[in-house]
Write an enzyme that holds these catalytic residues in place. Structure first.
Site, mmCIF file in Angstrom:
data_model
loop_
_atom_site.group_PDB
_atom_site.id
_atom_site.type_symbol
_atom_site.label_atom_id
_atom_site.label_comp_id
_atom_site.label_asym_id
_atom_site.label_seq_id
_atom_site.Cartn_x
_atom_site.Cartn_y
_atom_site.Cartn_z
ATOM 1 N N GLU A 172 23.638 65.012 15.039
ATOM 2 C CA GLU A 172 24.279 65.779 13.950
ATOM 3 C C GLU A 172 23.713 67.193 13.834
ATOM 4 O O GLU A 172 23.278 67.601 12.745
ATOM 5 C CB GLU A 172 24.159 65.008 12.627
ATOM 6 C CG GLU A 172 24.925 63.714 12.629
ATOM 7 C CD GLU A 172 24.999 63.011 11.274
ATOM 8 O OE1 GLU A 172 24.303 63.409 10.324
ATOM 9 O OE2 GLU A 172 25.784 62.042 11.169
ATOM 10 N N GLU A 291 28.387 56.663 15.137
ATOM 11 C CA GLU A 291 27.984 56.227 13.785
ATOM 12 C C GLU A 291 29.241 55.987 12.978
ATOM 13 O O GLU A 291 30.021 56.924 12.754
ATOM 14 C CB GLU A 291 27.099 57.263 13.084
ATOM 15 C CG GLU A 291 25.679 57.296 13.602
ATOM 16 C CD GLU A 291 24.752 58.175 12.780
ATOM 17 O OE1 GLU A 291 24.896 58.207 11.536
ATOM 18 O OE2 GLU A 291 23.898 58.829 13.393
HETATM 19 O O1 AHR Z 1 22.840 56.365 9.412
HETATM 20 C C1 AHR Z 1 22.251 57.130 8.412
HETATM 21 C C2 AHR Z 1 22.305 58.623 8.723
HETATM 22 O O2 AHR Z 1 23.630 59.071 8.670
HETATM 23 C C3 AHR Z 1 21.852 59.041 10.090
HETATM 24 O O3 AHR Z 1 20.475 59.204 10.163
HETATM 25 C C4 AHR Z 1 22.539 60.347 10.293
HETATM 26 O O4 AHR Z 1 22.808 60.615 11.643
HETATM 27 C C5 AHR Z 1 23.807 60.223 9.459
HETATM 28 O O5 AHR Z 1 23.977 61.319 8.642
#
Ligand code: AHR
Length: 503
Positions: A172, A291
């Site tokens: 990110e 994610e």
């Molecule tokens: O999964 C929790 C967080 O969400 C992770 O660390 C990050 O990559 C995202 O913002």
């Protein structure tokens, strides 16, 4: 309502990459420490890993796992987690404002992943660190021996290299919250040089460049274009992340966030095509949706707690309690990944244990399955093969995030070897049953082999340590084969996995 579904043996989206059912786990909260690893727990093995948690993980048949972060990775020194445990430093984790004891590092995690039968997908720190540390890490992990870093690994008792194929180039990096956050061109250059070095080491390595943190970022979708223009030829995947929730207490709108995600995937796909054409590139870049999950129940509370706490060690964090509504949403989202599996090759549920996770591991207590465990498991077990195009003719609704959303959500997978078509269906209607009629063109002698269903629950029903199976799948009924078609009735707010034997 009537719900007509049509699939055709020859109308395929493509072969699903099994990594569509991957997971993500980060050094944060009680995911690693207090989750998969808890030496003081009665279920811990001789290396401190919980056997009961491992058993629940194994049952998911997860192909790959992204590790060690997440936001955590952007200020992580991988060297802190190697060598004798009593000499590993305790560090401040700047992402979650906690202490990291480093009792689990790469070799410990690799051991756990191999016990779980899962391939590792490793992320490198391109926030506080860069190419030099990343290439050293690669050498430590993947080089057989005879060099400084590979011999160091051997001295730590690991004689064989791990051969990790998938590498994430940071995490990110568009997010202002990220330690070492960068602007697109700056990150794109760094990602390009890092990917180039990794491919110089081994041209079979696959690299994942960071796309936007989500589709609500102010820099989306320019970020994708600018980053890819810097590094297109050296990357294999661009990441997508998105978390979901029923923030406005509107179930149909919540479910329709799946359609919004479809548009997000389509847009990123279009940018990939644009950059490929502009650069006259030969390679294809695919999507790693590394994610995704529901994350909203306690999100604000957790954000406040993090700001206020005094650097605790493995505190409970982001321990969302998932309800039946979330399970239905996850089922629809997985259907969307199947429908778009030509673009999306890798997807990781975020995360795996305790932290926004399908598995909860109680301190000094049992490990149990959250409601969302089940649709994820069903997709992973039965969603392998060729994704089929699915035509759905059912009543539709409009809501804030999307228009023309069919009440019936459907995906279909043909496992040619096993001679099986699996339909994944969600009746999202709040009150009406769906009179289902599925045509299976090109498939001979269809027979309903198995019907698994989740339904009959209140949307707010959850599982818990003392009611572990309140929301769980059970054998379905009311659907059968008539004249070569699947016909039956699906109750409102229910999920169905229909396994049809075909020749
Ligand atoms: O999964 C929790 C967080 O969400 C992770 O660390 C990050 O990559 C995202 O913002």
């Amino acid at each position: 309502m009537k719900a007509r579904v049509a699939v055709h043996r020859e109308f395929r989206v493509g072969t699903i990459d099994e990594r569509l059912y991957s997971a993500f786990i980060e050094h944060m909260g009680r995911a690693i420490n207090g989750g998969i690893y808890d030496p003081g727990h009665p279920e811990a093995d001789e290396r401190g890993f919980r056997r009961d948690v491992l058993a629940l993980v194994r049952d998911l048949k997860i192909p790959a796992i992204r590790y060690p972060g997440g936001n955590f990775v952007s200020a992580y020194n991988w060297e802190d987690g190697i060598g004798p445990k009593d000499r590993r430093p305790v560090r401040l984790d700047l992402a979650w404002r906690c202490k990291e004891t480093n009792q689990v590092g790469i070799n410990d995690f690799a051991h756990w992943a191999s016990m779980a039968g899962i391939e590792m997908m490793l992320a490198v720190n391109l926030g506080s660190r860069g190419l030099e540390e990343a290439r050293n890490f690669l050498e430590y992990v993947n080089f057989p021996g005879g060099t400084a870093w590979s011999d160091l690994r051997r001295s730590h008792g690991v004689s064989e290299p791990y051969g990790v194929k998938m590498w994430c180039l940071g995490n990110e990096m568009d997010g202002p919250w990220q330690i070492g956050h960068k602007v697109a061109t700056e990150y794109g250059r760094l990602a390009d040089e890092t990917a180039k070095a990794f491919k110089a080491f081994d041209r079979n390595i696959e690299t994942v460049v960071c796309g936007s943190s989500n589709d609500k970022m102010a820099t989306y979708p320019e970020w994708e274009r600018e980053v890819l223009e810097e590094c297109y030829e050296n990357v294999d995947y661009i990441s997508m992340h998105k978390y979901f929730g029923n923030n406005s207490k509107d179930t149909l709108n919540y479910f329709a966030k799946v359609e919004e995600t479809g548009r997000y995937i389509q847009t990123v796909g279009a940018i990939i095509d644009y950059v490929k054409a502009k650069k006259r590139a030969k390679n294809d870049v695919r999507i790693s949706f590394d994610e995704w999950n529901v994350w909203y129940h306690d999100r604000d509370v957790d954000s406040r707690r993090i700001k206020e706490w005094d650097w605790p060690e493995a505190p409970p964090l982001l321990e969302e309690s998932y309800n039946f509504e979330d399970a239905l949403f996850v089922a629809c989202l997985l259907n969307e990944f199947i429908r778009r599996s030509d673009r999306v090759r890798i997807a990781c549920i975020a995360q795996l244990v305790n932290v926004i996770a399908p598995i909860r591991a109680e301190k000094d207590g049992p490990a149990w399955r959250q409601t969302i465990y089940y649709p994820y498991q069903m997709a992973s077990l039965y969603g392998r093969g060729d994704a089929l195009q699915v035509s759905v003719d059912a009543p539709r609704y409009d809501c804030r995030v999307a228009a023309d959303v069919p009440y019936l959500d459907a995906a279909a997978v043909h496992d040619q070897q096993g001679g099986m078509v699996t339909l994944f269906l969600v009746n999202r209607h709040l009150t009406e049953s769906a009179a289902l009629d599925v045509s299976l063109t090109g498939f001979l002698q269809p027979q309903l082999d198995r019907h698994i269903a989740m339904g009959g629950h209140a949307l707010t029903d959850t599982n818990g340590a003392d009611h572990q199976d309140k929301v769980a799948p059970s054998p379905g009924s009311g659907v059968g084969i008539e004249d070569g078609r699947l016909r039956g009735s699906l109750p409102p707010l229910s999920y169905h996995v229909l396994r049809v034997k075909v020749s």
